[in-house]
Design a protein around this motif. Sequence first.
Motif, PDB file in Angstrom:
ATOM      1  N   VAL A 235       0.897  -1.305   0.363  1.00 44.78           N
ATOM      2  CA  VAL A 235      -0.345  -0.466  -0.177  1.00 44.78           C
ATOM      3  C   VAL A 235       0.630   1.016   0.225  1.00 44.78           C
ATOM      4  O   VAL A 235       1.221   1.871  -1.122  1.00 44.78           O
ATOM      5  CB  VAL A 235      -1.037   0.397   0.977  1.00 44.78           C
ATOM      6  CG1 VAL A 235      -1.949   1.296   1.029  1.00 44.78           C
ATOM      7  CG2 VAL A 235      -1.992  -1.150   1.013  1.00 44.78           C
ATOM      8  N   THR A 236       1.843   1.558   1.142  1.00 49.63           N
ATOM      9  CA  THR A 236       2.350   2.817   1.157  1.00 49.63           C
ATOM     10  C   THR A 236       3.232   2.320   2.784  1.00 49.63           C
ATOM     11  O   THR A 236       3.164   1.076   3.341  1.00 49.63           O
ATOM     12  CB  THR A 236       1.793   3.940   0.916  1.00 49.63           C
ATOM     13  OG1 THR A 236       2.657   4.565   1.021  1.00 49.63           O
ATOM     14  CG2 THR A 236       0.934   4.123   2.422  1.00 49.63           C
ATOM     15  N   ALA A 237       4.592   3.217   2.412  1.00 48.68           N
ATOM     16  CA  ALA A 237       5.754   3.472   3.792  1.00 48.68           C
ATOM     17  C   ALA A 237       5.215   4.653   4.182  1.00 48.68           C
ATOM     18  O   ALA A 237       5.948   5.348   2.771  1.00 48.68           O
ATOM     19  CB  ALA A 237       6.558   2.581   3.689  1.00 48.68           C
ATOM     20  N   ILE A 238       4.722   4.742   4.945  1.00 47.71           N
ATOM     21  CA  ILE A 238       5.055   6.509   5.585  1.00 47.71           C
ATOM     22  C   ILE A 238       5.775   6.419   6.863  1.00 47.71           C
ATOM     23  O   ILE A 238       6.226   5.602   7.462  1.00 47.71           O
ATOM     24  CB  ILE A 238       3.364   6.178   5.903  1.00 47.71           C
ATOM     25  CG1 ILE A 238       3.261   5.366   7.019  1.00 47.71           C
ATOM     26  CG2 ILE A 238       2.199   6.743   5.205  1.00 47.71           C
ATOM     27  CD1 ILE A 238       1.839   6.427   8.100  1.00 47.71           C
ATOM     28  N   THR A 239       6.232   7.938   6.933  1.00 47.53           N
ATOM     29  CA  THR A 239       6.947   8.479   7.846  1.00 47.53           C
ATOM     30  C   THR A 239       6.196   9.054   8.731  1.00 47.53           C
ATOM     31  O   THR A 239       5.717  10.239   8.529  1.00 47.53           O
ATOM     32  CB  THR A 239       8.233   9.315   7.999  1.00 47.53           C
ATOM     33  OG1 THR A 239       9.147   8.645   6.423  1.00 47.53           O
ATOM     34  CG2 THR A 239       9.398   9.437   9.131  1.00 47.53           C
ATOM     35  N   ALA A 240       5.945   8.375  10.361  1.00 45.97           N
ATOM     36  CA  ALA A 240       4.978   8.914  11.383  1.00 45.97           C
ATOM     37  C   ALA A 240       5.733  10.303  11.395  1.00 45.97           C
ATOM     38  O   ALA A 240       6.205  10.580  11.931  1.00 45.97           O
ATOM     39  CB  ALA A 240       4.118   7.524  12.526  1.00 45.97           C
ATOM     40  N   ASN A 241       4.535  11.446  11.747  1.00 43.32           N
ATOM     41  CA  ASN A 241       4.829  12.602  11.929  1.00 43.32           C
ATOM     42  C   ASN A 241       4.074  12.897  13.689  1.00 43.32           C
ATOM     43  O   ASN A 241       4.244  13.938  14.045  1.00 43.32           O
ATOM     44  CB  ASN A 241       4.527  13.850  11.087  1.00 43.32           C
ATOM     45  CG  ASN A 241       2.694  13.596  11.111  1.00 43.32           C
ATOM     46  OD1 ASN A 241       2.004  13.192  11.864  1.00 43.32           O
ATOM     47  ND2 ASN A 241       2.530  13.922   9.595  1.00 43.32           N
ATOM     48  N   GLY A 242       3.444  12.600  14.321  1.00 39.48           N
ATOM     49  CA  GLY A 242       2.684  12.147  15.560  1.00 39.48           C
ATOM     50  C   GLY A 242       1.123  12.765  15.284  1.00 39.48           C
ATOM     51  O   GLY A 242       0.710  13.031  16.527  1.00 39.48           O
ATOM     52  N   SER A 243       0.935  12.756  14.225  1.00 39.02           N
ATOM     53  CA  SER A 243      -0.915  13.194  13.465  1.00 39.02           C
ATOM     54  C   SER A 243      -1.520  11.692  13.213  1.00 39.02           C
ATOM     55  O   SER A 243      -0.428  10.960  12.207  1.00 39.02           O
ATOM     56  CB  SER A 243      -1.131  13.736  12.697  1.00 39.02           C
ATOM     57  OG  SER A 243       0.042  15.728  13.637  1.00 39.02           O
ATOM     58  N   LEU A 257     -12.983 -12.594   0.747  1.00 39.04           N
ATOM     59  CA  LEU A 257     -13.521 -13.366   2.051  1.00 39.04           C
ATOM     60  C   LEU A 257     -12.577 -12.011   3.492  1.00 39.04           C
ATOM     61  O   LEU A 257     -13.575 -11.709   4.502  1.00 39.04           O
ATOM     62  CB  LEU A 257     -12.629 -14.333   2.956  1.00 39.04           C
ATOM     63  CG  LEU A 257     -13.662 -15.915   1.957  1.00 39.04           C
ATOM     64  CD1 LEU A 257     -13.298 -16.437   1.772  1.00 39.04           C
ATOM     65  CD2 LEU A 257     -15.369 -15.714   2.411  1.00 39.04           C
ATOM     66  N   GLU A 258     -11.994 -12.091   3.699  1.00 32.04           N
ATOM     67  CA  GLU A 258     -11.001 -11.126   4.046  1.00 32.04           C
ATOM     68  C   GLU A 258      -9.949 -10.599   3.640  1.00 32.04           C
ATOM     69  O   GLU A 258      -9.290 -10.490   2.670  1.00 32.04           O
ATOM     70  CB  GLU A 258     -10.056 -12.033   5.480  1.00 32.04           C
ATOM     71  CG  GLU A 258     -10.765 -13.020   5.852  1.00 32.04           C
ATOM     72  CD  GLU A 258     -10.558 -14.080   7.055  1.00 32.04           C
ATOM     73  OE1 GLU A 258     -10.232 -14.369   8.441  1.00 32.04           O
ATOM     74  OE2 GLU A 258      -9.071 -14.013   6.447  1.00 32.04           O
ATOM     75  N   ALA A 259      -9.603  -9.202   4.139  1.00 32.87           N
ATOM     76  CA  ALA A 259      -8.849  -8.212   3.847  1.00 32.87           C
ATOM     77  C   ALA A 259      -7.059  -8.010   5.091  1.00 32.87           C
ATOM     78  O   ALA A 259      -8.100  -7.503   6.150  1.00 32.87           O
ATOM     79  CB  ALA A 259      -9.186  -6.496   3.513  1.00 32.87           C
ATOM     80  N   ASN A 260      -6.016  -8.189   5.314  1.00 32.24           N
ATOM     81  CA  ASN A 260      -5.462  -8.483   6.330  1.00 32.24           C
ATOM     82  C   ASN A 260      -4.783  -7.067   6.313  1.00 32.24           C
ATOM     83  O   ASN A 260      -3.666  -7.217   5.187  1.00 32.24           O
ATOM     84  CB  ASN A 260      -4.512  -9.246   6.327  1.00 32.24           C
ATOM     85  CG  ASN A 260      -5.345 -10.858   6.866  1.00 32.24           C
ATOM     86  OD1 ASN A 260      -6.096 -11.012   8.119  1.00 32.24           O
ATOM     87  ND2 ASN A 260      -5.175 -11.594   5.917  1.00 32.24           N
ATOM     88  N   ILE A 261      -4.253  -6.226   6.475  1.00 33.75           N
ATOM     89  CA  ILE A 261      -3.946  -4.102   6.643  1.00 33.75           C
ATOM     90  C   ILE A 261      -2.816  -5.624   7.968  1.00 33.75           C
ATOM     91  O   ILE A 261      -2.952  -4.833   9.123  1.00 33.75           O
ATOM     92  CB  ILE A 261      -4.751  -3.002   7.158  1.00 33.75           C
ATOM     93  CG1 ILE A 261      -5.924  -3.739   6.309  1.00 33.75           C
ATOM     94  CG2 ILE A 261      -4.035  -2.627   6.881  1.00 33.75           C
ATOM     95  CD1 ILE A 261      -7.220  -2.809   6.387  1.00 33.75           C
ATOM     96  N   TYR A 296       4.095  -4.769  15.595  1.00 41.74           N
ATOM     97  CA  TYR A 296       2.830  -4.890  14.236  1.00 41.74           C
ATOM     98  C   TYR A 296       1.495  -4.222  15.134  1.00 41.74           C
ATOM     99  O   TYR A 296       1.603  -4.920  16.016  1.00 41.74           O
ATOM    100  CB  TYR A 296       3.241  -6.031  13.838  1.00 41.74           C
ATOM    101  CG  TYR A 296       2.603  -7.440  14.162  1.00 41.74           C
ATOM    102  CD1 TYR A 296       1.217  -7.312  14.166  1.00 41.74           C
ATOM    103  CD2 TYR A 296       3.417  -7.856  15.135  1.00 41.74           C
ATOM    104  CE1 TYR A 296       0.451  -8.704  14.371  1.00 41.74           C
ATOM    105  CE2 TYR A 296       2.568  -8.986  15.515  1.00 41.74           C
ATOM    106  CZ  TYR A 296       0.855  -9.387  15.592  1.00 41.74           C
ATOM    107  OH  TYR A 296       0.331 -10.489  16.420  1.00 41.74           O
ATOM    108  N   SER A 297       0.987  -4.091  13.562  1.00 42.91           N
ATOM    109  CA  SER A 297      -0.924  -3.923  14.123  1.00 42.91           C
ATOM    110  C   SER A 297      -1.098  -4.471  12.863  1.00 42.91           C
ATOM    111  O   SER A 297      -1.321  -4.753  11.960  1.00 42.91           O
ATOM    112  CB  SER A 297      -1.437  -2.551  14.324  1.00 42.91           C
ATOM    113  OG  SER A 297      -0.435  -2.208  15.619  1.00 42.91           O
ATOM    114  N   ILE A 323       3.034  -0.541   5.512  1.00 46.17           N
ATOM    115  CA  ILE A 323       1.907  -0.704   5.273  1.00 46.17           C
ATOM    116  C   ILE A 323       1.227  -1.871   3.952  1.00 46.17           C
ATOM    117  O   ILE A 323       1.501  -1.260   2.772  1.00 46.17           O
ATOM    118  CB  ILE A 323       0.751   0.374   5.063  1.00 46.17           C
ATOM    119  CG1 ILE A 323       0.974   1.179   6.016  1.00 46.17           C
ATOM    120  CG2 ILE A 323      -0.753  -0.311   4.864  1.00 46.17           C
ATOM    121  CD1 ILE A 323       0.214   2.348   6.081  1.00 46.17           C
ATOM    122  N   ASN A 324       0.905  -3.742   4.371  1.00 45.57           N
ATOM    123  CA  ASN A 324       1.041  -4.120   3.487  1.00 45.57           C
ATOM    124  C   ASN A 324      -0.922  -4.869   3.393  1.00 45.57           C
ATOM    125  O   ASN A 324      -1.404  -4.982   4.596  1.00 45.57           O
ATOM    126  CB  ASN A 324       2.489  -5.376   3.259  1.00 45.57           C
ATOM    127  CG  ASN A 324       2.716  -4.451   3.120  1.00 45.57           C
ATOM    128  OD1 ASN A 324       3.319  -4.027   1.886  1.00 45.57           O
ATOM    129  ND2 ASN A 324       4.099  -4.812   4.004  1.00 45.57           N
TER     130      ASN A 324
END
Length: 592
Positions: A235-243, A257-261, A296-297, A323-324
């Motif tokens: 999906v993407t790779a982001i650099t967190a900024n606290g928001s 059937l299922e989407a695993n994020i 991970y989440s 994020i995949n």
Amino acid sequence: MLHKNKIALCLLLVVLLILPLSGKGVSAAAAQQSSHIDAVLVMDASNSMKASDPNQISGEAMKMFIDMLSTQGDKVGIVSYTDKIQREKALLEIQSDADKTDLKQFIDQLDRGAYTDISVGVKEAVKVLKQGAEKGHEPMIVVLADGNNALDPKSGRTESQADQELSQSVQEAKADGIPIYTIGLNADGKLNKNALAKLSDQTGGKSFSTSSADDLPQILSEIFASHQKLKIVPVTAITANGSYQEVTINVPNANVLEANISMISSSPVDVKLTDPSGKEQQIPSANVLRSKSKTYSLLKLLKPEQGDWKLQVKGVPKDKIDINLIFNYDLELDMDPLPSTTVKKGDSIDINAYLVSNGQKLQNNGLYNNMSAKLIVKDLDSGDTKEVKLTNKGDHFVGSYTVEEKHQYELKARAEDKSFYRETKPVTISAKAAGAGSTQTPAPSKEDKKPFPVWPVVIGVIALAVLAAAAYFILGAVRKANKGFVGQMVVEIRDENTGEKTYPQYKKLTAFKGKFNLHQLLQLAPELKETDKVIFTPGKNDRLMIKNGSACMVEKSGRAVDASRGAELKSGDRLSVSLPQVDKTILIEYLV
């Protein structure tokens, strides 16, 4: 009369079993609903892992693999090894989130030892699968190791013996269709990558190698996807900024059937989710499950609505978040039967392949829009493989193949899009026979016209009656072997030397069929081996029968019982099973 009716029913069953054998068409096996997984996770517990994986990311990765499995139906076992089995857990059928939690807690409790012998772990994993694998499930073994064998010199065991035992286990896995996926953690540069790659190649698995434990969650995602014929969709790779930062998650069709994020990061993240209609979803909820750890989440969307979902992620500033997506589909690819497996050089073979869901041709033709397909032709004589493009007709795939040589060939169709692929079961054809290609039966000559064979028919009817009687008894045995259990057992283990007891563990019995032994209930712990002859079978009216063929002493409600010939248990009954060899007592309460 009742007995005669049973015999008649069995006769009908035999006839129904025999009739399909006369079919002329040759086809791949009928497509079924997507298979469940029976997986054994094999983890190197040697002390060297402290340096290779100081943050214990290997355990986190294994836990994420468990979280990606379906909410119900898959089975997982765990083997932790050094130069011996440290701990193991027999295959546990996942029926609820609590079962996944049980497996993940087991991983958290694993300890370490001084030496390493990978053959010990692989051998035990094959054994666990043979004892508990479900027919129709897809078996697999995942092995994580960080180096070469380091045998205990005091044991007298040689590298040659370890290699021989490993080779034998690999051959058993190969014969039983069990792919072995290997992960080499090459932190110190001492990993024998070739040995692990050979292990996977021989069994049809895949081999991975990395110098950083941080890559393990991504690798376990790759293994999960590969085994299920799925593709990871970055999906993407982001650099967190606290928001909160917004990311679009596209669910491409209604057959998901299922989407695993998965969100892999070095620190926990917070998430919000909005469905395609713009409604914010509660997390967790009945259709949006969440699992998380320190690295991970994972969000699992059950039967998600087709369209663009909005995911908002908030992480620790400057933390990289990968994020995949991995979708799971209730889809298979089937192919029309071929007229014959015997062909001639130059014959043209027409191919018609299509997607099926739960055994029925797919009604939602929109799924075909972004798919491509091909016929894979393998020449079994030369080993060469050729691909023939199939045409997408909007609701099926068509094409043809012209037989090039007087050889044997294996044919299978493959269809794919960016998130998954499916293949038909291979079909073998032969162009070796002289005059091949004709599927017509010649008309009988005058010499072939003979009187109706009365006696063979009579003998055939008698034979069928005998088969029916045999089937009656076989069906009875099968019913007994497949009879299920109800309820659960509360299990504690008391050390008679210290008086200490383990925490109560609740063991659901519905995963067992026919019978199980106490050793299985105790996750096949080696020190509790003497319980393998304490057998439980289902009784009438939701009761259990216990039969003790061991030297253990069995007490029921505080009184010794002779269970050598069998004793009955009802809901609420309590047992204690004393193990003389290790001075431990197994405390059991049966609940319905």
